[in-house]
Design an enzyme around this catalytic site. Sequence first.
Site, short mmCIF file in Angstrom:
data_model
loop_
_atom_site.label_atom_id
_atom_site.label_comp_id
_atom_site.label_asym_id
_atom_site.label_seq_id
_atom_site.Cartn_x
_atom_site.Cartn_y
_atom_site.Cartn_z
N ARG A 112 0.84 -1.19 0.00
CA ARG A 112 0.00 0.00 0.00
C ARG A 112 0.88 1.26 0.00
NH1 ARG A 112 -3.44 -2.65 -1.63
NH2 ARG A 112 -5.48 -3.10 -0.77
N HIS A 122 -0.60 0.42 -9.67
CA HIS A 122 -1.35 -0.48 -8.78
C HIS A 122 -1.88 -1.67 -9.60
CE1 HIS A 122 -3.78 -0.77 -4.80
NE2 HIS A 122 -3.64 -1.98 -5.33
P1 NDP Z 1 -2.01 -11.50 4.86
O1 NDP Z 1 -2.99 -10.95 5.85
O2 NDP Z 1 -2.18 -12.91 4.43
O3 NDP Z 1 -0.53 -11.38 5.47
C1 NDP Z 1 -0.10 -10.26 6.15
C2 NDP Z 1 1.28 -10.53 6.74
O4 NDP Z 1 1.77 -9.33 7.35
C3 NDP Z 1 1.26 -11.60 7.85
O5 NDP Z 1 2.39 -12.42 7.73
C4 NDP Z 1 1.34 -10.77 9.13
O6 NDP Z 1 1.96 -11.44 10.20
C5 NDP Z 1 2.19 -9.62 8.67
N1 NDP Z 1 1.98 -8.44 9.52
C6 NDP Z 1 0.85 -7.75 9.73
N2 NDP Z 1 1.04 -6.75 10.61
C7 NDP Z 1 2.34 -6.84 10.96
C8 NDP Z 1 3.15 -6.10 11.86
N3 NDP Z 1 2.67 -5.06 12.57
N4 NDP Z 1 4.43 -6.46 12.00
C9 NDP Z 1 4.94 -7.51 11.31
N5 NDP Z 1 4.21 -8.25 10.44
C10 NDP Z 1 2.94 -7.91 10.29
O7 NDP Z 1 -2.02 -10.51 3.64
P2 NDP Z 1 -1.74 -10.87 2.10
O8 NDP Z 1 -0.43 -11.54 2.00
O9 NDP Z 1 -2.92 -11.53 1.50
O10 NDP Z 1 -1.68 -9.38 1.46
C11 NDP Z 1 -0.73 -8.43 1.90
C12 NDP Z 1 -1.07 -7.06 1.33
O11 NDP Z 1 -0.77 -6.99 -0.05
C13 NDP Z 1 -2.55 -6.67 1.37
O12 NDP Z 1 -2.94 -6.24 2.66
C14 NDP Z 1 -2.61 -5.56 0.34
O13 NDP Z 1 -2.39 -4.31 0.97
C15 NDP Z 1 -1.45 -5.86 -0.59
N6 NDP Z 1 -1.93 -6.19 -1.94
C16 NDP Z 1 -1.53 -5.40 -3.00
C17 NDP Z 1 -1.93 -5.69 -4.29
C18 NDP Z 1 -1.43 -4.90 -5.45
O14 NDP Z 1 -1.89 -5.11 -6.57
N7 NDP Z 1 -0.47 -4.02 -5.27
C19 NDP Z 1 -2.82 -6.82 -4.57
C20 NDP Z 1 -3.16 -7.60 -3.40
C21 NDP Z 1 -2.73 -7.27 -2.14
P3 NDP Z 1 1.29 -12.72 10.91
O15 NDP Z 1 1.25 -13.79 9.84
O16 NDP Z 1 2.20 -13.08 12.00
O17 NDP Z 1 -0.08 -12.28 11.32
C1 OXD Z 2 -5.77 -5.76 -3.20
C2 OXD Z 2 -5.37 -4.83 -4.22
O1 OXD Z 2 -5.65 -5.49 -2.01
O2 OXD Z 2 -5.75 -4.99 -5.39
O3 OXD Z 2 -6.23 -6.86 -3.57
O4 OXD Z 2 -4.61 -3.91 -3.91
#
Ligand code: NDP
Ligand code: OXD
Length: 312
Positions: A227, A275
């Site tokens: 993000r 994006h």
């Molecule tokens: P998940 O919820 O599956 O994974 C999030 C990870 O971040 C987990 O491993 C979590 O740790 C870790 N995390 C969260 N908060 C913290 C913190 N404070 N400190 C350390 N680690 C932390 O998310 P996804 O993998 O599905 O997606 C990640 C992000 O990718 C989405 O939220 C979105 O913003 C972005 N995205 C962007 C897209 C694009 O086109 N650019 C498309 C899709 C997604 P734990 O496992 O220990 O809880």
């Molecule tokens: C998502 C994105 O969060 O498209 O899936 O950014």
Amino acid sequence: MPQGALLFQPTDYPHQIWTDHLRRLMPELDIRTTDEEARRDDVVYCIAWKPKPGSLRSLPNLKVVFSMGAGVDAIVADETYPRHVPLSRVVDDTLSQAMTEYVVLNVLAWHRRQRDLENLQRLKKWRLIAAPRADHVRVGILGLGVLGQAAAQALKTLNYKLSGWSATPKSIDGVESFAGPESLAPFLAQTEILVCLLPLTPATRGILNAKTFSQLPKGACVINCARGGHLIEADLVEALDSDHLRGATLDVFQIEPLPETSPLWAHPKIVVTPHAAAITDPASFMRHVANTIRRMDRNLPPENLVDVARGY
Ligand code: NDP
Ligand code: OXD
């Protein structure tokens, strides 16, 4: 039978491309779009992306919200979000595959110095630029969730050294696990290519900042495909201009679309993409929506639930 109507809420989406899939899967479902918002009382299911604050609260009989993205920051940012309503997000192989392609493409590009090679071609200069073997390069992934782990699996097959940072410790073959705020500095100290795949929450907002960059080794590269709110853009420009960082790929921005006036567009060490790292597939998303509605019919809970209080 569905327990009520579904509202497809996003205004800036061509809703027919999406709703047609759902109509095919569930011809019996009453699907509304924002044009028909006047009839709200029997809306039980809602598809949302960046809802106007208060708009979900105004649906009194809501039983589930479907986020059109994997990231739910724009939904949970609404302080009036009705906390008793489950929020289901996208967890989908097509999305993981797309994000993995994006991460691998950009890790390889910075590792193999693609930008420098393209510049040499423009100058018609025949010069070798040596790149270390992948097993000498450490990629650090911020966020080892669904997308971070998928990217790590693919990078492992290319022999990169891998580390991941998450809230809780992970045990993933070939990935050194770092967890919690106190382990961020040692994680960064060894990371040569940093990939951000964190959710945007109060704890992670602005995490790609001057202090973080100063903890990376000189010559490191940054890929932000999570993000825009994770990145302090001015700090990145400063770290690149001072030659501490070698390059950055940015898919997400503080303001989207990225304004024409942004210095990021023309920065020689920055790759900008709109994006587009991983776009939700309408057919696949609507299969998830239809399956969930059918599950709820059988009194089963929705899947891929977000912890709204935690923010991801
Ligand atoms: P998940 O919820 O599956 O994974 C999030 C990870 O971040 C987990 O491993 C979590 O740790 C870790 N995390 C969260 N908060 C913290 C913190 N404070 N400190 C350390 N680690 C932390 O998310 P996804 O993998 O599905 O997606 C990640 C992000 O990718 C989405 O939220 C979105 O913003 C972005 N995205 C962007 C897209 C694009 O086109 N650019 C498309 C899709 C997604 P734990 O496992 O220990 O809880
Ligand atoms: C998502 C994105 O969060 O498209 O899936 O950014």
